[in-house]
Design a protein around this motif. Structure first.
Motif, PDB file in Angstrom:
ATOM      1  N   ALA A 174      17.580  -6.838  -3.252  1.00  0.00           N
ATOM      2  CA  ALA A 174      18.387  -6.370  -2.123  1.00  0.00           C
ATOM      3  C   ALA A 174      19.876  -6.588  -2.364  1.00  0.00           C
ATOM      4  N   LEU A 175      20.240  -7.560  -3.206  1.00  0.00           N
ATOM      5  CA  LEU A 175      21.651  -7.780  -3.527  1.00  0.00           C
ATOM      6  C   LEU A 175      22.264  -6.574  -4.220  1.00  0.00           C
ATOM      7  N   PHE A 176      21.430  -5.773  -4.874  1.00  0.00           N
ATOM      8  CA  PHE A 176      21.897  -4.583  -5.585  1.00  0.00           C
ATOM      9  C   PHE A 176      21.534  -3.299  -4.829  1.00  0.00           C
ATOM     10  N   GLY A 177      21.136  -3.456  -3.568  1.00  0.00           N
ATOM     11  CA  GLY A 177      20.807  -2.291  -2.760  1.00  0.00           C
ATOM     12  C   GLY A 177      19.470  -1.667  -3.085  1.00  0.00           C
ATOM     13  N   ILE A 178      18.596  -2.405  -3.731  1.00  0.00           N
ATOM     14  CA  ILE A 178      17.277  -1.889  -4.105  1.00  0.00           C
ATOM     15  C   ILE A 178      16.240  -2.409  -3.124  1.00  0.00           C
ATOM     16  N   GLU A 179      15.478  -1.501  -2.551  1.00  0.00           N
ATOM     17  CA  GLU A 179      14.419  -1.899  -1.623  1.00  0.00           C
ATOM     18  C   GLU A 179      13.164  -2.244  -2.414  1.00  0.00           C
ATOM     19  N   GLY A 180      12.718  -3.458  -2.275  1.00  0.00           N
ATOM     20  CA  GLY A 180      11.557  -3.908  -3.022  1.00  0.00           C
ATOM     21  C   GLY A 180      10.243  -3.490  -2.387  1.00  0.00           C
ATOM     22  N   LEU A 181       9.169  -3.806  -3.088  1.00  0.00           N
ATOM     23  CA  LEU A 181       7.825  -3.475  -2.631  1.00  0.00           C
ATOM     24  C   LEU A 181       7.086  -4.746  -2.248  1.00  0.00           C
ATOM     25  N   ASN A 182       5.947  -4.574  -1.631  1.00  0.00           N
ATOM     26  CA  ASN A 182       5.029  -5.684  -1.450  1.00  0.00           C
ATOM     27  C   ASN A 182       4.165  -5.736  -2.715  1.00  0.00           C
ATOM     28  N   TRP A 183       4.737  -6.331  -3.754  1.00  0.00           N
ATOM     29  CA  TRP A 183       4.227  -6.178  -5.110  1.00  0.00           C
ATOM     30  C   TRP A 183       2.753  -6.539  -5.238  1.00  0.00           C
ATOM     31  N   ILE A 184       2.345  -7.623  -4.613  1.00  0.00           N
ATOM     32  CA  ILE A 184       0.965  -8.080  -4.808  1.00  0.00           C
ATOM     33  C   ILE A 184      -0.047  -7.224  -4.051  1.00  0.00           C
ATOM     34  N   ASN A 185       0.430  -6.331  -3.179  1.00  0.00           N
ATOM     35  CA  ASN A 185      -0.472  -5.422  -2.469  1.00  0.00           C
ATOM     36  C   ASN A 185      -0.373  -3.997  -2.972  1.00  0.00           C
ATOM     37  N   GLU A 186       0.361  -3.800  -4.064  1.00  0.00           N
ATOM     38  CA  GLU A 186       0.478  -2.486  -4.673  1.00  0.00           C
ATOM     39  C   GLU A 186      -0.449  -2.408  -5.885  1.00  0.00           C
ATOM     40  N   PRO A 187      -1.434  -1.518  -5.895  1.00  0.00           N
ATOM     41  CA  PRO A 187      -2.367  -1.437  -7.024  1.00  0.00           C
ATOM     42  C   PRO A 187      -1.681  -1.209  -8.364  1.00  0.00           C
ATOM     43  N   ASP A 188      -0.548  -0.503  -8.351  1.00  0.00           N
ATOM     44  CA  ASP A 188       0.136  -0.200  -9.608  1.00  0.00           C
ATOM     45  C   ASP A 188       0.981  -1.362 -10.122  1.00  0.00           C
ATOM     46  N   TRP A 189       1.189  -2.386  -9.288  1.00  0.00           N
ATOM     47  CA  TRP A 189       2.084  -3.478  -9.682  1.00  0.00           C
ATOM     48  C   TRP A 189       1.463  -4.866  -9.580  1.00  0.00           C
ATOM     49  N   ALA A 190       0.336  -5.002  -8.927  1.00  0.00           N
ATOM     50  CA  ALA A 190      -0.248  -6.329  -8.697  1.00  0.00           C
ATOM     51  C   ALA A 190      -0.574  -7.036 -10.009  1.00  0.00           C
ATOM     52  N   LEU A 191      -1.188  -6.312 -10.952  1.00  0.00           N
ATOM     53  CA  LEU A 191      -1.540  -6.938 -12.227  1.00  0.00           C
ATOM     54  C   LEU A 191      -0.288  -7.318 -13.010  1.00  0.00           C
ATOM     55  N   GLU A 192       0.772  -6.510 -12.883  1.00  0.00           N
ATOM     56  CA  GLU A 192       2.011  -6.813 -13.596  1.00  0.00           C
ATOM     57  C   GLU A 192       2.606  -8.144 -13.148  1.00  0.00           C
ATOM     58  N   THR A 193       2.436  -8.503 -11.879  1.00  0.00           N
ATOM     59  CA  THR A 193       2.944  -9.805 -11.429  1.00  0.00           C
ATOM     60  C   THR A 193       2.213 -10.947 -12.127  1.00  0.00           C
ATOM     61  N   LEU A 194       0.922 -10.764 -12.393  1.00  0.00           N
ATOM     62  CA  LEU A 194       0.168 -11.779 -13.127  1.00  0.00           C
ATOM     63  C   LEU A 194       0.599 -11.828 -14.584  1.00  0.00           C
ATOM     64  N   VAL A 195       0.926 -10.675 -15.146  1.00  0.00           N
ATOM     65  CA  VAL A 195       1.407 -10.632 -16.529  1.00  0.00           C
ATOM     66  C   VAL A 195       2.728 -11.382 -16.649  1.00  0.00           C
ATOM     67  N   VAL A 196       3.641 -11.147 -15.700  1.00  0.00           N
ATOM     68  CA  VAL A 196       4.934 -11.838 -15.715  1.00  0.00           C
ATOM     69  C   VAL A 196       4.739 -13.345 -15.582  1.00  0.00           C
ATOM     70  N   LEU A 197       3.809 -13.758 -14.737  1.00  0.00           N
ATOM     71  CA  LEU A 197       3.521 -15.187 -14.578  1.00  0.00           C
ATOM     72  C   LEU A 197       3.009 -15.780 -15.888  1.00  0.00           C
ATOM     73  N   ALA A 198       2.129 -15.063 -16.570  1.00  0.00           N
ATOM     74  CA  ALA A 198       1.600 -15.563 -17.844  1.00  0.00           C
ATOM     75  C   ALA A 198       2.700 -15.669 -18.890  1.00  0.00           C
ATOM     76  N   ILE A 199       3.588 -14.667 -18.955  1.00  0.00           N
ATOM     77  CA  ILE A 199       4.679 -14.688 -19.930  1.00  0.00           C
ATOM     78  C   ILE A 199       5.628 -15.845 -19.638  1.00  0.00           C
ATOM     79  N   TRP A 200       5.888 -16.087 -18.368  1.00  0.00           N
ATOM     80  CA  TRP A 200       6.822 -17.148 -17.973  1.00  0.00           C
ATOM     81  C   TRP A 200       6.344 -18.517 -18.440  1.00  0.00           C
ATOM     82  N   GLN A 201       5.048 -18.686 -18.615  1.00  0.00           N
ATOM     83  CA  GLN A 201       4.495 -19.971 -19.032  1.00  0.00           C
ATOM     84  C   GLN A 201       4.342 -20.024 -20.554  1.00  0.00           C
ATOM     85  N   PHE A 202       5.439 -19.739 -21.269  1.00  0.00           N
ATOM     86  CA  PHE A 202       5.391 -19.684 -22.734  1.00  0.00           C
ATOM     87  C   PHE A 202       5.732 -21.019 -23.393  1.00  0.00           C
TER      88      PHE A 202
END
Length: 304
Positions: free
Chosen positions: A147-175
């Motif tokens: 929102a700081l850049f004027g971008i409206e976000g999604l409810n990521w974990i309830n979006e079928p096209d993005w929910a798995l990607e949030t888990l991927v990002v979490l896995a990558i973050w734990q490197f």
């Protein structure tokens, strides 16, 4: 005098088995016997609510059902394969990149190493998954940042096209864990090789490609095997982020999560046992495949 008839040797052998007995008892009681029981249950229709007297032998019906009559099972397989194929390479790439940056001793390097490793200490924890779920929710920190850049976000974990990607990002973050192993491997690459390459006019990229990667190949192989197995075994983050449902639309239905649902939500323990054995065989085949390819690209210090 034969070795077996020596009283001292016999006493040493008995002492050895005595010291091994806790491990042997644990192996039999916690691993071997439950696995054997699970194998037997996989050929039955046993559920947690039925009496053992109602146990019915169904042969290979559970295995047939998995591949022919259960679309959710195939969804779980697809989600898990996609997750592992995407998360594992990106996680290893992030770990290697940060390890290269932190390899040289500079002021504060130890602090940065600790900070980068910190997420791995929380790996697989329910608390971390809850924080992650809150961050990617409609009113979470991720959308607040966008929102700081004027971008409206999604409810990521309830979006079928993005929910798995949030888990991927979490896995990558734990490197952090593979990063530490890469750091140890980098210390073993001789500096003389880099000095010789610099004298010959090699660029940093050529030195990385022809010296660093071959020197790190045993460490890369080790991390690849461990992280691949961990990638296929993902459960906690998928369970917490999806609320235990694997949704939306099975987009986060990892294999282990569906196995848990079958056994402890639907009470189909026979079916869950069959799933577990297929999973065990699949992981064994994947690991064996990785080991069979290692001889083509893993280079050890002794030239093998």
């Amino acid at each position: 005098m034969p070795r077996s008839s020596n009283p001292a040797n016999r006493k040493e052998g008995i002492a050895g088995y005595v010291f091994l007995s806790p491990w042997l008892l644990g192996l039999m009681g916690i691993t071997a016997i439950p696995m054997l029981g699970s194998l037997v249950l996989s050929f039955t229709n046993y559920d947690l609510l039925s009496d053992w007297s109602e146990l019915e032998w169904v042969g290979f019906d559970n295995y047939t059902r998995m591949f022919a009559d259960d679309p959710h099972y195939l969804d779980a397989v697809g989600v898990t394969v996609i997750f592992a194929l995407v998360a594992v390479p990106l996680k290893l790439a992030a770990a290697l990149g940060v390890a290269l940056l932190l390899n040289k001793e500079r002021r504060g390097t130890g602090i940065f190493r600790g900070l980068f490793y910190l997420p791995s200490l929380l790996g697989g924890s329910v608390a971390l998954a809850l924080v992650w779920r809150a961050m990617w929710s409609k009113d979470g920190a991720v959308n607040a940042f966008l929102a700081l850049f004027g971008i409206e976000g999604l409810n990521w974990i309830n979006e079928p096209d993005w929910a798995l990607e949030t888990l991927v990002v979490l896995a990558i973050w734990q490197f952090g864990a593979p990063m530490v192993i890469f750091l140890a491997g980098l210390k073993q690459v001789p500096n003389e090789l880099y000095e010789a390459a610099a004298v010959d006019g090699a660029t940093k990229w050529r030195s990385f490609w022809h010296i660093t990667l071959p020197g790190l190949s045993p460490v890369i192989f080790f991390n690849l095997v461990l992280e691949t197995i961990n990638g296929f075994q993902g459960f906690t983050s998928a369970y917490v982020v999806s609320g235990g449902t694997g949704g939306p639309v099975d987009s986060t239905l990892m294999y282990t999560l569906y196995l848990y649902q079958s056994g402890f939500t639907d009470y189909e323990m026979g079916y869950a046992s069959a799933m577990a054995w297929v999973f065990l065989i699949a992981i064994a085949l994947i690991t064996a495949t990785l080991f069979s390819t290692g001889k083509f690209w893993v280079h050890y210090g002794d030239g093998q």
